[in-house]
Design a protein around this motif. Sequence first.
Motif, mmCIF file in Angstrom:
data_model
loop_
_atom_site.group_PDB
_atom_site.id
_atom_site.type_symbol
_atom_site.label_atom_id
_atom_site.label_comp_id
_atom_site.label_asym_id
_atom_site.label_seq_id
_atom_site.Cartn_x
_atom_site.Cartn_y
_atom_site.Cartn_z
ATOM 1 N N PRO A 19 -111.723 -10.931 11.621
ATOM 2 C CA PRO A 19 -111.720 -9.527 12.020
ATOM 3 C C PRO A 19 -111.069 -9.339 13.391
ATOM 4 N N SER A 20 -110.670 -8.119 13.685
ATOM 5 C CA SER A 20 -110.044 -7.828 14.983
ATOM 6 C C SER A 20 -111.056 -7.892 16.124
ATOM 7 N N HIS A 21 -112.326 -7.639 15.800
ATOM 8 C CA HIS A 21 -113.424 -7.705 16.762
ATOM 9 C C HIS A 21 -114.656 -8.242 16.052
ATOM 10 N N CYS A 22 -115.505 -8.932 16.775
ATOM 11 C CA CYS A 22 -116.753 -9.406 16.181
ATOM 12 C C CYS A 22 -117.559 -8.186 15.751
ATOM 13 N N PRO A 23 -117.997 -8.139 14.500
ATOM 14 C CA PRO A 23 -118.764 -6.984 14.038
ATOM 15 C C PRO A 23 -120.165 -6.906 14.637
ATOM 16 N N PHE A 24 -120.571 -7.912 15.380
ATOM 17 C CA PHE A 24 -121.906 -7.941 15.957
ATOM 18 C C PHE A 24 -121.900 -7.631 17.457
ATOM 19 N N CYS A 25 -121.056 -8.337 18.214
ATOM 20 C CA CYS A 25 -121.042 -8.134 19.667
ATOM 21 C C CYS A 25 -119.789 -7.425 20.170
ATOM 22 N N GLY A 26 -118.788 -7.269 19.311
ATOM 23 C CA GLY A 26 -117.571 -6.570 19.700
ATOM 24 C C GLY A 26 -116.517 -7.424 20.371
ATOM 25 N N ALA A 27 -116.748 -8.733 20.476
ATOM 26 C CA ALA A 27 -115.764 -9.612 21.129
ATOM 27 C C ALA A 27 -114.421 -9.542 20.425
ATOM 28 N N HIS A 28 -113.369 -9.670 21.189
ATOM 29 C CA HIS A 28 -112.017 -9.629 20.644
ATOM 30 C C HIS A 28 -111.752 -10.834 19.735
ATOM 31 N N ALA A 29 -110.767 -10.688 18.869
ATOM 32 C CA ALA A 29 -110.459 -11.681 17.829
ATOM 33 C C ALA A 29 -110.267 -13.086 18.384
ATOM 34 N N ARG A 30 -109.760 -13.218 19.595
ATOM 35 C CA ARG A 30 -109.503 -14.563 20.119
ATOM 36 C C ARG A 30 -110.787 -15.375 20.300
ATOM 37 N N HIS A 31 -111.941 -14.678 20.289
ATOM 38 C CA HIS A 31 -113.235 -15.362 20.398
ATOM 39 C C HIS A 31 -113.826 -15.708 19.033
ATOM 40 N N ILE A 32 -113.139 -15.327 17.956
ATOM 41 C CA ILE A 32 -113.642 -15.578 16.607
ATOM 42 C C ILE A 32 -112.832 -16.723 16.012
ATOM 43 N N VAL A 33 -113.542 -17.773 15.639
ATOM 44 C CA VAL A 33 -112.870 -18.988 15.160
ATOM 45 C C VAL A 33 -113.414 -19.384 13.789
ATOM 46 N N PRO A 34 -112.633 -20.146 13.018
ATOM 47 C CA PRO A 34 -113.186 -20.670 11.769
ATOM 48 C C PRO A 34 -114.459 -21.466 12.080
ATOM 49 N N ALA A 35 -115.454 -21.323 11.226
ATOM 50 C CA ALA A 35 -116.743 -21.975 11.480
ATOM 51 C C ALA A 35 -116.588 -23.481 11.698
ATOM 52 N N ALA A 36 -115.656 -24.112 10.989
ATOM 53 C CA ALA A 36 -115.449 -25.551 11.142
ATOM 54 C C ALA A 36 -114.969 -25.921 12.550
ATOM 55 N N ASP A 37 -114.329 -24.975 13.240
ATOM 56 C CA ASP A 37 -113.804 -25.222 14.585
ATOM 57 C C ASP A 37 -114.749 -24.771 15.691
ATOM 58 N N TYR A 38 -115.860 -24.164 15.329
ATOM 59 C CA TYR A 38 -116.791 -23.591 16.310
ATOM 60 C C TYR A 38 -117.503 -24.687 17.084
ATOM 61 N N ARG A 39 -117.448 -24.614 18.371
ATOM 62 C CA ARG A 39 -118.174 -25.511 19.265
ATOM 63 C C ARG A 39 -118.823 -24.641 20.335
ATOM 64 N N PRO A 40 -120.149 -24.536 20.330
ATOM 65 C CA PRO A 40 -120.795 -23.705 21.348
ATOM 66 C C PRO A 40 -120.576 -24.273 22.745
ATOM 67 N N VAL A 41 -120.404 -23.375 23.692
ATOM 68 C CA VAL A 41 -120.267 -23.784 25.089
ATOM 69 C C VAL A 41 -121.681 -23.849 25.664
ATOM 70 N N PRO A 42 -122.121 -25.030 26.088
ATOM 71 C CA PRO A 42 -123.493 -25.142 26.592
ATOM 72 C C PRO A 42 -123.691 -24.338 27.873
ATOM 73 N N VAL A 43 -124.911 -23.883 28.055
ATOM 74 C CA VAL A 43 -125.228 -23.094 29.241
ATOM 75 C C VAL A 43 -125.415 -23.994 30.444
ATOM 76 N N GLY A 44 -126.187 -25.039 30.304
ATOM 77 C CA GLY A 44 -126.490 -25.895 31.440
ATOM 78 C C GLY A 44 -127.455 -25.196 32.383
ATOM 79 N N ASP A 45 -127.546 -25.693 33.593
ATOM 80 C CA ASP A 45 -128.426 -25.090 34.586
ATOM 81 C C ASP A 45 -127.735 -23.891 35.218
ATOM 82 N N LEU A 46 -128.465 -22.790 35.298
ATOM 83 C CA LEU A 46 -127.922 -21.586 35.929
ATOM 84 C C LEU A 46 -128.184 -21.622 37.428
ATOM 85 N N SER A 47 -127.190 -21.206 38.198
ATOM 86 C CA SER A 47 -127.410 -21.043 39.632
ATOM 87 C C SER A 47 -128.361 -19.871 39.835
#
Length: 169
Positions: A19-47
């Motif tokens: 899709p052109s935008h995530c139907p849930f959060c509205g993120a632009h298409a460049r943030h939408i990837v095939p599920a096989a390529d999805y790798r979550p970015v870990p949060v880690g410790d927040l400052s």
Amino acid sequence: MNVYRCRICGDPYLGAERPSHCPFCGAHARHIVPAADYRPVPVGDLSKKSRENLERALELEVGNSTFYRGAAQVADNEEGQALFSALAKVEAEHASVLCKILGVPKPEELFEPGECSPSHKENLAESHKREGRAVQLYTRFLDEATEERVKLVLGAFIEIESDHLGLSE
């Protein structure tokens, strides 16, 4: 049928094409990837600063979601009801993303209608102010962030909230 995931909210999407935008959060298409390529970015410790900024962002998103739920109830036409309902859902999804990063539960009031004007026109003007305020705050928060996941999310939120500015004009 293909399966995709949004790098911002993590939600899956089924469709013939991305899709052109995530139907849930509205993120632009460049943030939408095939599920096989999805790798979550870990949060880690927040400052401390990022935690404070994200807590403030969460308050803003909850307030905006409840405002839009209320505005949808008083909108004077179907298009206005649909617009405010859609915005309420997107803002609630933003709140959900922030809750995940912060490691806190979703606030109970997130899905309740909030205070708004009885005037659809006034609610559109208020929407514009709220979205502009979000863009300004998130731009500052992005400049102050040091964590990769926080930068990714705030950058996407700035784009999404900027898109919302155009909807209220």
